[in-house]
Design an enzyme around this catalytic site. Sequence first.
Site, PDB file in Angstrom:
ATOM      1  N   ALA A  42       0.841  -1.203   0.000  1.00  0.00           N
ATOM      2  CA  ALA A  42       0.000   0.000   0.000  1.00  0.00           C
ATOM      3  C   ALA A  42       0.880   1.258   0.000  1.00  0.00           C
ATOM      4  CB  ALA A  42      -0.911  -0.007   1.221  1.00  0.00           C
ATOM      5  N   CYS A  67     -10.994   2.224  -2.284  1.00  0.00           N
ATOM      6  CA  CYS A  67      -9.912   2.679  -1.409  1.00  0.00           C
ATOM      7  C   CYS A  67     -10.425   3.694  -0.400  1.00  0.00           C
ATOM      8  CB  CYS A  67      -8.856   3.312  -2.318  1.00  0.00           C
ATOM      9  SG  CYS A  67      -7.625   4.199  -1.431  1.00  0.00           S
ATOM     10  N   THR A  69      -7.947   5.190   1.748  1.00  0.00           N
ATOM     11  CA  THR A  69      -6.727   5.792   2.294  1.00  0.00           C
ATOM     12  C   THR A  69      -6.866   7.303   2.488  1.00  0.00           C
ATOM     13  OG1 THR A  69      -5.349   4.067   1.408  1.00  0.00           O
ATOM     14  CG2 THR A  69      -4.246   6.143   1.841  1.00  0.00           C
ATOM     15  N   GLY A 114      -5.423   2.776 -10.524  1.00  0.00           N
ATOM     16  CA  GLY A 114      -6.554   3.230  -9.717  1.00  0.00           C
ATOM     17  C   GLY A 114      -7.202   4.489 -10.245  1.00  0.00           C
ATOM     18  N   CYS A 164      -7.735   7.834 -29.796  1.00  0.00           N
ATOM     19  CA  CYS A 164      -6.544   7.987 -30.659  1.00  0.00           C
ATOM     20  C   CYS A 164      -6.940   8.639 -31.980  1.00  0.00           C
ATOM     21  CB  CYS A 164      -5.890   6.623 -30.909  1.00  0.00           C
ATOM     22  SG  CYS A 164      -5.029   5.953 -29.478  1.00  0.00           S
TER      23      CYS A 164
END
Length: 338
Positions: free
Chosen positions: A126, A181, A183, A215, A315
Amino acid sequence: MRIETERKLDFNDVLIRPKRSRLKSRGDVEVKRTFKLPHAKVEISGVPIIAANMDTVGTIKMAAALAEHSIFTSLHKHYSLDELQKANISGDFSFVTFGIDDMKKIDSVLETLKGNKINKICLDVANGYTENFVEFVQTVRKHHPEKIIMAGNVATPDMTEALILAGADIVKVGIGPGSACMTRAMTGIGYPQLSAIIECADAAHGLAGLICADGGCKMPGDVAKAFAAGADFVMLGGMFAGHTECMNDEQLKQLAQSDHNMVEYYGMSSKVAMDRYAGGVALHRASEGRVVKVEYKGDVKGTIQDVLGGLRSACTYVGAPTLKQFSKRATFVIKNSV
Ligand code: 5GP
């Protein structure tokens, strides 16, 4: 204490400006790439998208399905050696994942899987900022000079360089952007992902290394923005979650019998994952992942078509005949809402 006042950007802060193009069809766009690795001194070829090493995404079934499209999978680290051995995984498109592990275990796993020609290792923690992790990357590189090593996660150029100098070929970039997540909420730590990609790619490329943007991609346009920002690889968790390939037979049976079509996708630092693999959340830490319910999406090939279709179209919009040229052709515009 210091404050950095320069504005940092996330995927939803920008759009890619369209440009005149000579391309006639998005079908003409080449999305496969071949990279030379700075340490392993071999090449890696394929569509540079990687299924995340999470147990709801980086499964053996997912690896088999994605390999058919030349897309990579970082197998989650909770498979037993026996399971990996029986699976007959494709060495061309699979990374085998480890945390900060016993070096003997890594050596023996790689030795046992020799027949599968596994030459890609993902070293995943992590927090890639510890000296301990840098030394660990150095040790793995010493033991396996010829293997492709992807290591992370970090979100700033200084640590991207440190990991490449320690022996990583590919640095995984992303602190806190993941859809499962917590965090940023639990610690206040993080870095806006688009800026992290731009800055870390610049640092890595200066040392002939590569980065994998990990992520925060919620839709195909975000994958295009990550590549436009300079990512060499893009890792997807939530976008690959909720498919047939994410579930075992028992889970598929339960889903078929239930009256809803939602499946669980959870962070690998969530309480669910820690209860399953670490006997619960240790007293000195907090869960930094959450459980997300995602709609069951059927086979992953539909999502692959969406992601690669979006990428080819992006693209075409900027006149890049290959994914390799996409970043050079791309200009971001900052949206008014910033
Ligand atoms: P997503 O594609 O879902 O936005 O992000 C996937 C990434 O989220 C993974 O590759 C991994 O780096 C990160 N991730 C997975 N589980 C957790 C977790 O429990 N906590 C945190 N902080 N990040 C996680």
